[in-house]
Design a protein around this motif. Structure first.
Motif, PDB file in Angstrom:
ATOM      1  N   LYS A   1       0.859  -1.186   0.000  1.00  0.00           N
ATOM      2  CA  LYS A   1       0.000   0.000   0.000  1.00  0.00           C
ATOM      3  C   LYS A   1       0.897   1.239   0.000  1.00  0.00           C
ATOM      4  O   LYS A   1       1.998   1.228   0.533  1.00  0.00           O
ATOM      5  CB  LYS A   1      -0.910   0.012   1.214  1.00  0.00           C
ATOM      6  N   ASP A   2       0.381   2.291  -0.599  1.00  0.00           N
ATOM      7  CA  ASP A   2       1.132   3.542  -0.699  1.00  0.00           C
ATOM      8  C   ASP A   2       1.184   4.251   0.653  1.00  0.00           C
ATOM      9  O   ASP A   2       0.171   4.400   1.320  1.00  0.00           O
ATOM     10  CB  ASP A   2       0.460   4.459  -1.738  1.00  0.00           C
ATOM     11  N   ASN A   3       2.373   4.639   1.067  1.00  0.00           N
ATOM     12  CA  ASN A   3       2.562   5.538   2.199  1.00  0.00           C
ATOM     13  C   ASN A   3       3.882   6.279   2.008  1.00  0.00           C
ATOM     14  O   ASN A   3       4.677   5.946   1.124  1.00  0.00           O
ATOM     15  CB  ASN A   3       2.480   4.805   3.550  1.00  0.00           C
TER      16      ASN A   3
END
Length: 170
Positions: free
Chosen positions: A106-108
């Protein structure tokens, strides 16, 4: 005036090259007047009416050359920042989504920063900006030295003139 009568002899030109990067060519900065002024800084301690104008000329030439070099460096910082932003946007828009899918992540911010730091072009652009900022700091320091030494010499001449000593030499 012959070269033998000069207090300091300067024979070689001093240059600093900013290496080529991306679409930017090699930039060569001349430092001859800056180095001449720096070599003559010790003479400012014993400035007198006879040496004042020659010393002030040397320091002013060094100051002007340092200011010109600072302008070039400032422009190169702007161009390096443009290249940095382009590289970053290409990585994030073109390669980052595929990376996330391939790694099933997931994007972070942490993942994004780690992905960007793995790109050699990104790191090189960061290094270019850091190098140019260090050069800018160097030029700022040289400019401040020339400003301060000229201010000191003016004060010394003012004190000498107000004291009345050697008043027949003006």
């Amino acid at each position: 005036m012959s070269e033998q009568s000069l207090p300091v002899k300067f024979e070689q030109a001093v240059e600093l090259a900013i290496p080529a990067f991306d679409d930017r060519p090699v930039i060569t900065l001349n430092f001859s007047s800056v180095k001449e002024g720096e070599k003559r800084l010790v003479e400012a301690r014993v400035v007198n009416p006879v040496t004042y104008s020659d010393l002030e000329h040397s320091f002013n030439e060094g100051y002007r050359e340092a200011r010109a070099n600072l302008s070039v460096i400032g422009y190169e910082i702007t161009q390096a920042d443009r290249i940095f932003r382009r590289i970053k946007s290409e990585l994030i828009l073109d390669e980052y989504p595929a990376f996330l899918k391939a790694k099933d992540m997931k994007d972070n911010a942490t993942v994004r920063d780690a992905f960007l730091e793995k790109s050699q072009a990104y790191v090189d652009a960061q290094e270019r900006i850091n190098m140019l900022k260090a050069m800018e700091s160097l030029m700022d320091g040289k400019i401040k030295v020339f400003e301060n030494v000229c201010r000191y010499m003016r004060k010394e001449m003012d004190i000498l003139i107000r004291s009345g000593i050697n008043s027949n030499k003006y």
